[in-house]
Design a protein around this motif. Sequence first.
Motif, short mmCIF file in Angstrom:
data_model
loop_
_atom_site.label_atom_id
_atom_site.label_comp_id
_atom_site.label_asym_id
_atom_site.label_seq_id
_atom_site.Cartn_x
_atom_site.Cartn_y
_atom_site.Cartn_z
N GLY A 564 0.61 -1.27 -0.13
CA GLY A 564 0.39 0.06 0.41
C GLY A 564 0.80 1.12 -0.11
N TRP A 565 -0.17 2.51 -0.05
CA TRP A 565 0.63 3.42 0.47
C TRP A 565 1.77 3.51 1.68
N VAL A 566 2.07 3.85 2.57
CA VAL A 566 2.10 3.33 2.87
C VAL A 566 3.29 2.08 3.33
N GLY A 567 3.26 1.38 2.74
CA GLY A 567 4.39 -0.13 3.26
C GLY A 567 5.64 0.73 2.13
N SER A 568 4.41 1.17 0.54
CA SER A 568 5.38 1.30 -0.31
C SER A 568 6.08 2.84 0.02
N HIS A 569 6.03 3.47 0.75
CA HIS A 569 7.11 4.58 1.01
C HIS A 569 8.13 4.12 2.46
N ALA A 570 7.48 2.90 3.26
CA ALA A 570 8.56 2.53 3.88
C ALA A 570 9.68 1.55 3.36
N ASN A 571 9.08 1.07 2.04
CA ASN A 571 10.37 0.17 1.55
C ASN A 571 11.16 1.80 0.43
N TYR A 572 10.25 2.60 0.35
CA TYR A 572 11.29 3.72 -0.35
C TYR A 572 12.13 3.97 0.45
N GLN A 573 11.91 4.99 1.72
CA GLN A 573 12.90 4.95 2.89
C GLN A 573 14.14 4.38 3.09
N ALA A 575 14.83 1.70 0.70
CA ALA A 575 16.48 2.05 0.00
C ALA A 575 17.24 2.60 0.02
N SER A 576 16.18 4.03 0.32
CA SER A 576 17.07 5.58 0.07
C SER A 576 18.20 5.58 1.02
N GLU A 577 18.35 5.28 2.36
CA GLU A 577 19.40 5.06 3.91
C GLU A 577 19.87 4.05 2.90
N THR A 578 19.21 2.95 2.56
CA THR A 578 20.90 1.65 1.91
C THR A 578 21.13 2.67 1.33
N TYR A 582 26.00 3.13 0.74
CA TYR A 582 26.89 3.21 -0.14
C TYR A 582 27.28 3.92 -0.67
N VAL A 583 26.74 4.86 -1.71
CA VAL A 583 27.45 6.47 -1.78
C VAL A 583 28.43 6.60 -0.88
N ASN A 584 28.18 6.79 0.50
CA ASN A 584 29.16 7.32 1.50
C ASN A 584 30.05 6.84 1.67
N GLU A 585 29.44 5.16 1.51
CA GLU A 585 31.16 4.37 1.60
C GLU A 585 31.72 4.20 0.33
N TYR A 586 31.52 4.21 -0.54
CA TYR A 586 32.24 4.46 -1.97
C TYR A 586 33.08 6.07 -2.51
N VAL A 587 32.49 7.01 -1.61
CA VAL A 587 33.05 8.60 -1.43
C VAL A 587 34.64 8.20 -0.58
N LYS A 588 34.06 7.12 0.47
CA LYS A 588 35.71 6.96 1.56
C LYS A 588 36.64 6.32 0.85
N GLU A 589 35.89 5.14 -0.29
CA GLU A 589 37.37 4.58 -0.56
C GLU A 589 36.91 3.25 -1.47
N LYS A 590 37.28 4.22 -2.81
CA LYS A 590 36.42 3.32 -4.71
C LYS A 590 37.40 2.77 -4.61
N THR A 591 36.77 1.55 -3.29
CA THR A 591 36.98 -0.09 -3.97
C THR A 591 35.95 -0.56 -5.32
N THR A 592 36.38 -1.77 -5.67
CA THR A 592 35.42 -2.09 -6.06
C THR A 592 34.36 -3.30 -5.66
N GLU A 593 34.72 -3.24 -4.83
CA GLU A 593 33.44 -3.62 -4.20
C GLU A 593 32.58 -3.16 -3.79
#
Length: 931
Positions: A564-573, A575-578, A582-593
Amino acid sequence: MGFWSRLFGTNKKDQSSILPNEVSIKDLQLILVEIDSLWSPNSMPRKIMLLRHALSLVQCKSSPKLWAVLQVILGDSLYQNPQGDMAENLEQAIESYNRALEVYTRKDFPADWVETQNNLANAYFSRIKGDKAENLEKAIVLYNRTLEVYTHKDFAAEWALIQFNVANVYRARIRGDRAGNLEQAIEHYNKALKVYTQNIFSAQWALTQKNLGEAYRDRVWGDRAENLEHAIKLYNMALEVYTRKGFPADWAMIQNSLGLAYSSRIRGDKAENLEQSIEHYNMALKVYTRKSFPKDWAETQNNLGNAYRDRVWGDISRNIGKAISHYHSALEIYKLESMPHDFLKTCRLLGDLYFDTEQWGNAAESYKDAIKADGLLYRSGLSAGSKSIEAGKNACVFRNAALAAYRMNLENEALITFERGKVRLLNEASGLKMKKPGGVPDTEWAKYEQAVEMYRNAIKLSTRKDYALKEKSVQETLKDLCEAEKVVQAYNPGFQKELETLDILSVLDDETAILTFCITDKGSIGFLISELNSIQSAGIPDFKTKDLNRLLFNADDQGNIKGGWVGSHANYQHASETYYHYVNEYVKEKTTENKEQFLEAHKNYESIFKEWQNTLNEVLSIIGHRLLSPLLVELPPQIKRLILLPSGGLFLLPLHAVPLSDGQPLCQRYCISYVPSIPLLKEMQNDAMTTEGKSLYAVINPQEDPALAFSGCEGQAISRLFESSQVNVGKTGTKTAVLKEVPGKAYLHFSCHGSYIWDDPAQSGLYLAGGQTLSLSDLQNDEVNISSTRLVTLSACETGVASILIGNADEFVGLPAGFMLAGVPCVVSSLWSVPDISTAMLMEQFYSNHIVEGMDIPEALQEAQLWVRDLTSRQVTDYMEKCYYSGKWEGKSKENIEQYIERYLKLAEESPEKKPFQHPYYWAAFTVNGE
């Protein structure tokens, strides 16, 4: 413990060293000997009189030990006194214990100190006056102090008793998380059982098993089916001690508890479980007679009504008849004036039974009785504290009553009943105290508040066995309350005035209409109110509560949100946090992993984001087609403005973005604003007429959140539009600054985070610098003067979807309504977290429309939203570059804004006319509440 034991302990020292010199030792000894001989409950009044006489002869300064002993015994006697005003007895007991603690310090008298702390805790647990939630918190603190001395090793019995008492407090606790409180209770009961064994402390063991069973029956955590099985096991263990012959009242109490457990049981055959439940209730009634145990008898009758209502075996109509009969039996004891809580509960259940069987006339009458009780509870302040469970149920009473009236062709009564329910829910769930009405002298208001407290105290004593005395006390105090209410109404005729049809029509002009929807389990009603056609309604029988809940939550049988609307919003939040992690982790250290994880998270984020947008489109389309369309076709052609009054979960949705038949959003044809209830709208209209000026106070990103990179541009841009402005940016946005700058300002703009606190709504508020909060209670208690405020804008504070994940839609008030209840005429806020860039652009345009172009607030926001929707990627990029070169950027904020510019520059080069904010996600979150 006897008097002499308290005074001398085991050391039989010379009494002259303890007794005062200034009075006759012999005379005082005679008083003390009689005090020591009085132990029965009926002798407490004389014992209290003798203790007070003794205290008049003894001075604390000259005989501190004796004085303190007398104070403790006086407190104990007042606590146990069955006569007089129980509420006042407890207040005096608390006073006596506190006096004793002036002498009994932990250092000098550790044993006496800990015993008095325990007694004081008991008194606060039982206290009638004061705030119930606060009393329970004090009891917990005091019990925990005693456990610093009463250790398991040295004072096993005392330690076990405190553990038992603390568990009881946590079961009753109002503050904190309900699930967590029950876990605490279970833990403390289990600790008590380390000492309370069946062989050594059989009665205490049985009572603890019984209470532990209650905690498991109500438990939130763990497997529900297993919890109920464990509760049944614990009840049966308690019955090994609590036999009918030896402990008849306790035996009956557990029979009733077993009935409740079997009625809720998940395992086993449902039909057989209900038969077991009925059997246990009937066994309880062998002891619980109407004459000897009137309240327990009535409660068991009520429970039998529930069991027969749900019964599977037997003839349905006969079962329903028995259920109705048992409910009516309960109401022989549950009276409106003396037991309004219980009266409301049973009338509600009776009304629900009639409602489910579509006996509309009987349902309407039962609900009317329940509503009377609800009104009485609200007037006396007794509805506070029931929010977490009862508020939602009581909201259903008004909705169901409205549908019942509508089915009886009582259209106006249906609307008025529905609106009264929204008013009651707002006031109850907000947790804000009743404000003194304008024009009422302080002395008369004080008399009214005193009358309220006296009636409230009389109601709280409804469990006393002296039933006739309680009834007399209730009637006397209710009469005094009614008289005090009339005096207040003489100064302010609108005080406690029920809503009428003329009140509804008075808020409209010829270009404005109101739309509101009453959604129930038996279908919905849509109400259209306009000056031209007065009140119109449309039945929508195929749209029910379950349909709305499916659109919002798509919950499973256990109530877990699956979509539903609330559930899909929670999933989006999530996914956004995740993704940003990983963006921050890649900025800190640009490894292949890190790159692979970042790319995978980005792919998942994009997919879920699109899914959420599609869900929003789908939900709005269905709501528009099934709920709004039947009323929109009836709108008079001259209507240009709509005031929407969403209830229940509808407040989560941007109804102004509902697509019409031509594909355009509702807000493109009509100017839209929202309001929680019609009486609040009327009040806000009056407040808005008394506020003038164009001065601004803004608080911009006081927590210095890098995600609010454009908030600085937002603050600069809007401040230039005002005649006078004061802007606190970053760490300068302290509570001290807010309290200083708000008075006299017509416009308050907060670009900061905030939260809605479910278990204590009055403490909901905005997060300022230094970890401080501007709470709703601060506003209502006049800690900040908002009398000049016309508009509060919450540009970065998500007020809807996220908060509902931890509570119930029927109980939700939210920050916007909280601000309005505290006296703010209009609030602009967002339903979900919106990208910082589109928010900044929308806010600048909104204030320009209102302050420079002279549009009213709803029209200014409407135009700004449509403007943002139609922006091209080139226009967005131009705005971002202007912000970038006009400010000083560093750290994470600099990184964020540069990433934004890079992204939109690329988009502008590829598709300069593309409209990146066209989806409602970017512009529809903002709503005008009030005005």
